[in-house]
Design an enzyme around this catalytic site. Structure first.
Site, PDB file in Angstrom:
ATOM      1  N   GLU A   1       1.526   0.813  -2.913  1.00 36.48           N
ATOM      2  CA  GLU A   1       2.673   0.227  -3.627  1.00 36.48           C
ATOM      3  C   GLU A   1       2.267  -0.567  -4.895  1.00 36.48           C
ATOM      4  O   GLU A   1       3.135  -0.684  -5.760  1.00 36.48           O
ATOM      5  CB  GLU A   1       3.442  -0.713  -2.680  1.00 36.48           C
ATOM      6  CG  GLU A   1       4.160  -0.010  -1.562  1.00 36.48           C
ATOM      7  CD  GLU A   1       3.220   0.462  -0.464  1.00 36.48           C
ATOM      8  OE1 GLU A   1       3.490   1.502   0.144  1.00 36.48           O
ATOM      9  OE2 GLU A   1       2.189  -0.203  -0.244  1.00 36.48           O
TER      10      GLU A   1
ATOM     11  N   ASP B   1      -2.219   5.964   1.598  1.00 31.89           N
ATOM     12  CA  ASP B   1      -1.314   4.930   2.098  1.00 31.89           C
ATOM     13  C   ASP B   1      -1.539   3.647   1.302  1.00 31.89           C
ATOM     14  O   ASP B   1      -2.475   3.543   0.506  1.00 31.89           O
ATOM     15  CB  ASP B   1      -1.593   4.695   3.585  1.00 31.89           C
ATOM     16  CG  ASP B   1      -0.457   3.958   4.286  1.00 31.89           C
ATOM     17  OD1 ASP B   1       0.707   4.167   3.916  1.00 31.89           O
ATOM     18  OD2 ASP B   1      -0.740   3.178   5.203  1.00 31.89           O
TER      19      ASP B   1
ATOM     20  N   ASP C   1       6.776   2.506   7.523  1.00 37.16           N
ATOM     21  CA  ASP C   1       6.593   1.948   8.861  1.00 37.16           C
ATOM     22  C   ASP C   1       7.947   1.656   9.501  1.00 37.16           C
ATOM     23  O   ASP C   1       8.424   0.517   9.518  1.00 37.16           O
ATOM     24  CB  ASP C   1       5.752   0.671   8.784  1.00 37.16           C
ATOM     25  CG  ASP C   1       4.326   0.949   8.354  1.00 37.16           C
ATOM     26  OD1 ASP C   1       3.880   2.099   8.482  1.00 37.16           O
ATOM     27  OD2 ASP C   1       3.654   0.010   7.886  1.00 37.16           O
TER      28      ASP C   1
END
Length: 865
Positions: A431, A428, A548
């Site tokens: 980015e 996770d 999310d």
């Protein structure tokens, strides 16, 4: 202050208008020195007039290369003549091979042509001369920090792709700006750039065909779609890019599914997933200790809801530091006992690992520091950000030692003998996400001011017994040189660029391109800068959670568009949204509907945020019923799903299909993104409105069959209303002409499911024919030693089973029931000449049910007459 803001806004608006006007006055390029050998065309491009230098310095000399790589694929690249401008490294994106053929340019499905002054080019379909890409209406601009290329579009285009976004599947084509710059985007808001970047679009033109255009460029960009000024008002698509080169791959199709397969040839085929990965997964950010996790597993069992895989978010870590364990709340003995309990029952366990490593006193950081694998600032010090544990360092994925470092940390922490014996991993925050606002000059202050890491919950004794669980879980017991100083290789990026605040500003929702991520002037170990490679950080995987999301009906709805984008367009088929939503408090009705819809995502996981209410499926009776029903359907269909997924890993043929992929000439399907096909056979049409107990669905001109009853429904290319659809039900239909292999019954785990025999559902088309397939393997091995690829064909009353039969299993490799849907009369059944009257026919439903025994270990034939 307010007046100053207005003044600044006016100045900015004037600047933008001036820049736009200046762009149209740019001279473009002129062509010289054309060479063409029938397979590859090359030419030189030189600036055709005075440089305009609007967002950087114009590159005066470029070169063009056009390759007819395959019959359906054309490659066009425009790059600087010296090859100094950054290009995506081959190590990250291996280029597809080209078929050498001296006559390719005269036989290819696509044809390249160009105008020499000012330079522009067209791509047309050879068979029809239809233009699919035309840059003649606007000059090419190729500057040090800005590239612009515009192509014409049809008057009413049907465009898909250009993600990641949460907008409709078919893109709006007026005043659209889609920004590609990876961003940690809580709530996945529509109209903004999200977690990933996919610079590819499909242009679907109905009977004229579909083509795809992929731009291989990892720089930030705005892709604009709109209409030109003036009375003409022609549609266009325009690339506005912060750097790199124009490296295009054109895919001829002509069907949408063929474009998808051709795109897979360029970007690579997705990896196969384990059979168990298609089961139900449960996670939550906020499980307070190992007992809490174990209790969720126990409660699923007590509720009779099949749970395949339990997950743990960052809660298990010591102070949110990766490769650590909270010894008070998640002690190793309890964690090992939990995993052993799951494995003993053929269930699985997954945890999260973030890429950011806590800066300071922990072993993972010290080893990374010693091996020099972290991103560096200009002064050579380790670059610091702030993420969950507070101040963090970030692995440099271009460093030659980073993969070995990362592998070793996994080996140490997830040691099956001493550590946590996980079955898979969740990556996770890649980015890369950085909580600290630009310029993040004081990450220690950010950590202090924002209370990082968050305070853990109080330690508690194990509060109550869990029957059947181990004793451990029971109460009481920036210079553009490499770091070594050598000069950069070619294609690594031009010097002298503003890597923090480029002159052209893409519409990044976070503002500065360095905000909430890594500074874009950081230099990787191989000399590449983060400005060019940001969109590559953490993107070399093919399993995807949609981020999310929120527990809202709108997000439930657009999750359908998102899964279709990833599976059918971007070749990332293992995709799913957080079922019932991540942020906010889900309602019982929405969670029940989502439990049903989520069963038809490839990746099926319930997950939510620490601030929201608990939303495991067993929390409400209606949701429990919905989940049981949905999982029962999914598991019976799991081999059909597994087969469709395997097909995509072999050919790129999508596991999920928008309706226009199956009916490409039906204009009424082009905008549909609330229904979809799972594989080629199963039409999924969920209820999508709050409080509704009916849903209006579109049935193309074809024969369909109700999944639950087998009743035939003649589609007429029109909407029909499905009435009385409770929250524990989802409308499903089989498409005529398909044979669907199913397990005879569901099971509590996928291991038990694989022991079930098969059934065949033969869904006749209007001519009375059908076909299908079944792929079998052991469901787990990375290298499969034995597989079966079985074909089913029903024609003129004969069912033929053929193919490859290498997978052998002691049980469950037989078909025990056959259902023929759309059959119009009773019959006898012959199996190799032996009469078998063990059959039933429902004249009202036109459904024939036959008890059979067809072994899936070799070819066979059954005649129905």
């Amino acid at each position: 202050m307010f007046g100053r803001t207005l003044a600044l806004a006016a100045v900015f608006a004037t600047t933008v208008l001036s820049a736009a006007a200046s762009l149209e006055e740019c001279p473009g390029y002129k062509v010289s020195n054309v060479r063409d050998n029938g397979h590859t065309l090359k030419a030189d491009l030189r600036l055709a007039g005075k440089a305009c230098n609007v967002y950087g310095e114009d590159i005066r000399q470029l070169k063009l290369r056009v390759e007819y790589q395959t019959h359906e694929r054309l490659h066009v690249i425009i790059e600087d003549s010296k090859e100094d401008v950054y290009q995506v490294p081959e190590s990250v994106f291996p280029r597809p091979e080209s078929e050498e053929n001296d006559s390719a340019s005269t036989k290819s499905a696509l044809k390249f042509s160009m105008t020499q002054k000012p330079f522009s080019f067209k791509v047309t379909r050879r068979a029809t001369d239809e233009v699919i890409f035309d840059t003649s209406n606007s000059p090419l601009i190729f500057e040090s920090q800005y590239l612009r290329l515009r192509t014409s579009l049809p008057d009413e285009p049907n465009l898909y792709g250009l993600g990641e976004h949460s907008d409709p599947l078919r893109l709006q084509t007026e005043d659209l700006v889609t920004t590609l710059w990876n961003r940690d985007a809580f709530g996945i808001p529509p109209g903004t750039n999200l977690y990933g970047s996919h610079p590819v679009y499909y242009d679907h033109r109905g009977r004229s065909g579909t083509h795809g255009v992929f731009l291989l460029n990892s720089n930030g960009m705005d892709v604009k779609v709109g209409s030109e000024d003036g009375d003409n008002g022609k549609k266009y698509l325009e690339y506005n890019i912060l750097g790199g080169v124009l490296d295009f791959y054109f895919m001829a199709g002509p069907t949408p599914k063929e474009v998808a397969s051709q795109y897979a040839e360029v970007v690579g085929l997705p990896a196969m997933m384990p059979y168990w990965g298609f089961g139900l997964h449960q996670c939550r950010y906020g499980y307070r200790d190992a007992f809490n996790v174990a209790e969720v597993v126990y409660n699923y069992s007590q509720a009779g809801i099949p749970l395949e895989t339990m997950w743990t978010d960052i809660d298990y870590m010591d102070g949110r530091k990766v490769f650590t364990l909270d010894s008070k709340r998640f002690p190793i003995d309890e964690m090992r006992a939990l995993v052993e309990y799951l494995h003993d029952r053929n269930q699985h366990y997954i945890v999260m690992v973030d890429p950011a490593v806590s800066y300071g006193d922990n072993d993972a950081f010290e080893r990374g520091k010693t091996q020099d694998v972290f991103m560096k600032s200009k002064d050579g010090a380790i670059y610091k950000g702030a993420v969950w544990p507070g101040v963090t360092a970030f692995p440099d994925w271009f460093h030659p030692g980073t993969q070995d470092y990362w592998n070793n940390e996994f080996k140490l922490f997830f040691d099956p003998e001493k550590g946590i014996d996980i079955d898979a991993l969740w990556i996770d925050m890649n980015e890369a996400s950085n909580f600290c606002d630009w310029p993040c000059s004081d990450p220690e202050g950010w950590e202090r001011d924002h209370d990082l890491p968050p305070a853990p919950p109080p330690v508690r004794p194990i509060p109550r017994p869990l029957p059947g669980f181990p004793d451990k879980l029971q109460p009481g017991s920036v210079r553009l040189v490499k770091r070594d100083g050598t000069r950069l290789r070619s294609k690594a990026g031009l010097p002298g660029r503003d890597l923090i605040d480029p002159p052209y500003r893409i519409q990044n929702e976070a503002g500065s391109i360095s905000n909430k991520t890594l500074n874009t002037d950081l230099v990787h170990a191989n000399g590449l800068v983060e400005y060019d490679t940001h969109n590559l950080y953490g993107t070399m995987l093919t399993k995807y959670r949609l981020g999310d999301n929120l527990s809202e009906w709108s997000q439930y709805r657009f999750s359908i568009s998102q899964i279709l984008q990833f599976a059918a367009i971007y070749q990332v088929p293992m995709v799913g949204a957080d079922v019932c939503g991540f942020g906010g408090n889900v309602t019982e009705e929405l969670c029940a509907r989502w439990a049903m819809l989520g069963a038809f995502y490839p990746f099926y996981r319930n997950h939510n945020d620490i601030a929201g209410r608990d939303q495991e499926f067993y929390r409400w009776e209606s949701v429990t019923e919905a989940a049981r029903t949905a999982i029962g359907i999914r598991y019976k269909l799991l081999d059909y799903i597994y087969t469709a997924f395997h097909r995509q890993t072999q050919s790129g043929d999508p596991v999920l299909n928008p309706l226009f992929y199956i009916y490409p000439e039906d204009e009424d399907t082009f905008a549909i993104d609330l229904q979809f096909f799972y594989g080629d056979a199963l039409l999924v049409s969920p209820v999508t409105e709050e409080g509704a107990t009916s849903v209006e669905i579109y049935l193309p001109d074809d024969i369909f069959y109700d999944y639950y009853t087998g009743e035939p429904i003649e589609g007429k290319g029109d909407l029909i209303t499905m009435e009385n659809v409770p929250i524990t039900h989802i409308p499903l239909h089989f498409r005529g002409g398909q044979i669907v292999p199913m397990r005879a019954d569901s099971a509590n785990t996928t291991t038990e499911l694989r022991k079930q025999p098969f059934e065949l559902v033969i869904c006749l088309d209007r001519e009375g024919n059908a076909e299908g397939s079944l792929y079998l393997d052991d469901g787990d091995s990375l290298e499969q030693p034995h597989t079966s690829e079985i074909n089913f064909e029903y024609h003129n009353g004969v069912l033929k089973v053929s193919g490859k039969f290498d997978f052998q299993n002691e049980e469950a490799l037989e078909i025990k029931n056959i259902f023929v849907l759309g059959y119009k009369q009773d019959m006898n059944v012959q199996d190799k000449g032996n009469m078998n009257k063990d059959s039933q026919y429902d004249a009202r439903l036109k459904k024939l049910a036959i008890k059979a025994k067809i072994l899936l270990t070799g070819p066979s034939e059954m005649t129905l007459h």
